[in-house]
Design a protein around this motif. Structure first.
Motif, PDB file in Angstrom:
ATOM      1  N   GLU A 390       9.991  41.026  14.774  1.00  0.00           N
ATOM      2  CA  GLU A 390      11.375  41.429  15.066  1.00  0.00           C
ATOM      3  C   GLU A 390      11.981  40.643  16.224  1.00  0.00           C
ATOM      4  O   GLU A 390      13.084  40.100  16.107  1.00  0.00           O
ATOM      5  CB  GLU A 390      11.481  42.960  15.241  1.00  0.00           C
ATOM      6  N   CYS A 391      11.236  40.507  17.341  1.00  0.00           N
ATOM      7  CA  CYS A 391      11.851  39.868  18.516  1.00  0.00           C
ATOM      8  C   CYS A 391      12.048  38.357  18.318  1.00  0.00           C
ATOM      9  O   CYS A 391      12.927  37.763  18.942  1.00  0.00           O
ATOM     10  CB  CYS A 391      11.054  40.168  19.781  1.00  0.00           C
ATOM     11  N   THR A 392      11.253  37.736  17.442  1.00  0.00           N
ATOM     12  CA  THR A 392      11.438  36.310  17.155  1.00  0.00           C
ATOM     13  C   THR A 392      12.846  36.059  16.621  1.00  0.00           C
ATOM     14  O   THR A 392      13.508  35.089  16.979  1.00  0.00           O
ATOM     15  CB  THR A 392      10.417  35.836  16.111  1.00  0.00           C
ATOM     16  N   ILE A 393      13.293  36.944  15.750  1.00  0.00           N
ATOM     17  CA  ILE A 393      14.610  36.761  15.132  1.00  0.00           C
ATOM     18  C   ILE A 393      15.722  37.292  16.031  1.00  0.00           C
ATOM     19  O   ILE A 393      16.787  36.677  16.153  1.00  0.00           O
ATOM     20  CB  ILE A 393      14.628  37.444  13.738  1.00  0.00           C
ATOM     21  N   ILE A 394      15.455  38.404  16.713  1.00  0.00           N
ATOM     22  CA  ILE A 394      16.525  39.104  17.417  1.00  0.00           C
ATOM     23  C   ILE A 394      16.719  38.650  18.874  1.00  0.00           C
ATOM     24  O   ILE A 394      17.844  38.463  19.324  1.00  0.00           O
ATOM     25  CB  ILE A 394      16.273  40.631  17.355  1.00  0.00           C
ATOM     26  N   GLY A 400      17.315  34.469  18.656  1.00  0.00           N
ATOM     27  CA  GLY A 400      18.477  35.042  19.335  1.00  0.00           C
ATOM     28  C   GLY A 400      19.638  35.464  18.451  1.00  0.00           C
ATOM     29  O   GLY A 400      20.795  35.305  18.813  1.00  0.00           O
ATOM     30  N   LEU A 401      19.335  36.043  17.283  1.00  0.00           N
ATOM     31  CA  LEU A 401      20.436  36.474  16.415  1.00  0.00           C
ATOM     32  C   LEU A 401      20.949  37.873  16.763  1.00  0.00           C
ATOM     33  O   LEU A 401      21.913  38.347  16.156  1.00  0.00           O
ATOM     34  CB  LEU A 401      19.996  36.424  14.945  1.00  0.00           C
ATOM     35  N   ASN A 402      20.276  38.542  17.703  1.00  0.00           N
ATOM     36  CA  ASN A 402      20.669  39.907  18.118  1.00  0.00           C
ATOM     37  C   ASN A 402      20.654  40.889  16.930  1.00  0.00           C
ATOM     38  O   ASN A 402      20.260  40.526  15.837  1.00  0.00           O
ATOM     39  CB  ASN A 402      22.037  39.897  18.794  1.00  0.00           C
ATOM     40  N   VAL A 403      21.111  42.111  17.197  1.00  0.00           N
ATOM     41  CA  VAL A 403      21.128  43.113  16.118  1.00  0.00           C
ATOM     42  C   VAL A 403      22.427  42.927  15.338  1.00  0.00           C
ATOM     43  O   VAL A 403      23.432  43.574  15.597  1.00  0.00           O
ATOM     44  CB  VAL A 403      21.003  44.544  16.693  1.00  0.00           C
ATOM     45  N   THR A 404      22.398  41.992  14.405  1.00  0.00           N
ATOM     46  CA  THR A 404      23.610  41.594  13.675  1.00  0.00           C
ATOM     47  C   THR A 404      23.277  41.444  12.196  1.00  0.00           C
ATOM     48  O   THR A 404      22.098  41.357  11.826  1.00  0.00           O
ATOM     49  CB  THR A 404      24.083  40.200  14.159  1.00  0.00           C
ATOM     50  N   PRO A 405      24.317  41.391  11.356  1.00  0.00           N
ATOM     51  CA  PRO A 405      24.061  41.126   9.934  1.00  0.00           C
ATOM     52  C   PRO A 405      23.336  39.793   9.721  1.00  0.00           C
ATOM     53  O   PRO A 405      22.543  39.651   8.796  1.00  0.00           O
ATOM     54  CB  PRO A 405      25.469  41.075   9.327  1.00  0.00           C
ATOM     55  N   GLN A 406      23.573  38.811  10.607  1.00  0.00           N
ATOM     56  CA  GLN A 406      22.896  37.513  10.482  1.00  0.00           C
ATOM     57  C   GLN A 406      21.388  37.681  10.648  1.00  0.00           C
ATOM     58  O   GLN A 406      20.605  37.063   9.925  1.00  0.00           O
ATOM     59  CB  GLN A 406      23.395  36.515  11.535  1.00  0.00           C
TER      60      GLN A 406
END
Ligand SMILES: [Zn+2]
Length: 450
Positions: A390-394, A400-406
């Protein structure tokens, strides 16, 4: 040319698990020949590439090949990436009488990717001494988000069926594995009152948050034998419910030792942890090992922590016969850490993903039997590649995509690629990551929905 007998035996095992067919791999001077018992027909691999058998930073370039030009179907895209030291000699598959010549070293690619040869002896590491995605061949040539080994084996499956019309290839079904590293079961319960008091003062003075002030006090005070229901890290029941609703088993990996400030505040002997482990076990979910920060180069510590886990489970009356897990911080030195897991009698490891970028570090999403490329020994332990933490993406320090639709789309894209090769989407979500973030919880629910 470059293969030991053990390597060939290991490849036979990989092929057997993938295709359900026992092939014989024969080494001639310049080729590897695949034969099937009771048949004279052959698959002949030419153009073996010695770079696939070398350790460390690779000389391999990367080319592209369109499967459609040879009447074949790419599982994810018609164009496959093909690491190679020299331009491809096409057609890659050329029939000669009843045999087919394979002019690209698919076997070398499989060996090189699955056994992480490019990682051996590397010194270009990140601040946690990990080999980072950004230094990998896959990242450099833009195929880290492609399960390149699975794509090529899928193509090879189509070729096998052309040579041996009568064979039925083993069918795989897409599946999912969710796991949770238990770095912190509670932000307060295992701290001293002095430390908790400092946090409370912070809530009051810095953040003017009276609710958090009272809650922190109350959670610390009321956590005696089990985690408090309002504890922000106590998402265990919720995670198990999500898994149950999707016919999944959650694996919870516990830290079983460690001396650094990056390790756990809890010990396995704490009544709260004993209760938690029992609760997970009674609900039909899995307990596993999360070796502490300083263990990745220390086989004797991994052995010690594995023993600690087994002992704690025995004490808690938890009857689990096999144990797997994952390294804390995904710290990994290849093949030192792998061999340590093997020696500690663990059944699988699910560390292998990069912390800084999601995707297919091993080129596959399938679990597979491990091989030590230094000692040339087949191992009993299985590697279960991790595809997305989870943290790798967010998190801003990584993708660093944060909690977003991306971010959600990134998870779903990776999951879809695993589905297209009928593999396994393995994802890691820490119990402590959700806090009280309902948006994040919703995202998790949609990601693990079958
Ligand atoms: Zn951890």
């Amino acid at each position: 040319m470059f293969f030991s007998q053990n390597q060939l035996k290991w490849l036979e095992q990989i092929f057997f698990e993938r295709f359900g067919i026992k092939f014989n791999f024969e080494l001639t001077q310049e080729t590897i020949v695949l034969k099937k018992e009771g048949s004279d027909k052959k698959l002949i691999f030419t153009n073996l590439d010695s770079a696939f058998y070398q350790f460390g930073k690779t000389q391999l370039g990367c080319y592209e090949w369109n499967a459609e030009t040879e009447g074949l179907v790419g599982a994810i895209d018609p164009v496959l990436k093909a690491p190679s030291t020299k331009p491809l000699s096409t057609p890659i598959f050329s029939p000669v009488e009843q045999d087919i010549y394979v002019n690209y070293d698919v076997l070398g690619l499989v060996y090189w990717c699955l056994n992480r040869l490019e990682e051996v002896g590397r010194t270009d590491l990140d601040n946690h001494q990990r080999f980072p995605a950004i230094h990998s061949h896959a990242y450099h040539y833009n195929y880290l988000e492609r399960p390149i080994v699975d794509e090529w084996l899928n193509i090879l499956g189509q070729i096998i069926q052309q040579v041996w019309l009568e064979v039925e290839l083993k069918q795989h079904t897409f599946n999912m594995k969710v796991s949770h590293d238990v770095d912190s079961p509670s932000p307060y319960a295992f701290k001293s009152w002095g430390e908790v008091l400092r946090i409370m003062i912070g809530h009051l003075v810095k953040r003017h948050d009276m609710k958090a002030f009272i809650e922190t006090f109350w959670i610390k005070f009321a956590t005696k034998e089990q985690l408090h229901e309002y504890d922000p890290h106590n998402t265990f029941d919720w995670l198990m419910q999500q898994s149950n609703a999707n016919n999944l088993t959650s694996a919870f990996y516990f830290i079983c030792g460690g001396t650094t400030d990056k390790d756990a505040e809890y010990t396995l002997a704490h009544p709260v942890i004993q209760k938690l482990m029992q609760h997970i076990h009674q609900n039909g979910h899995e307990i596993g090992l999360h070796p502490s920060y300083a263990t990745y180069q220390a086989p004797e510590l991994i052995q010690q922590e594995a023993d600690n886990l087994r002992y704690a489970c025995e004490q808690a009356g938890i009857d689990q016969t096999t144990f797997g897990g994952r390294m804390h911080y995904l710290r990994w030195e290849h093949p030192t850490t792998l061999q340590a897991w093997e020696n500690a009698g663990m059944s699988y490891d699910s560390t292998l993903s990069y912390a800084d970028r999601p995707g297919f570090r091993c080129g596959t999403c399938f679990e597979y039997p491990a091989f030590n490329p230094m000692t040339q020994q087949s191992l009993n332990i299985r590697i279960r590649p991790l595809i997305a933490m989870e943290c790798t993406i967010i998190d801003p320090i990584y993708l660093g995509l944060n909690v977003t639709p991306q971010a959600e789309n990134k998870f779903l894209e990776l999951k879809d690629k695993c589905r297209r090769v009928s593999g396994c989407f393995t994802t890691l979500w820490h119990n402590s990551y959700f806090k009280k973030n309902e948006m994040l919880k919703g995202m998790y629910q949609r990601i693990i929905e079958s």
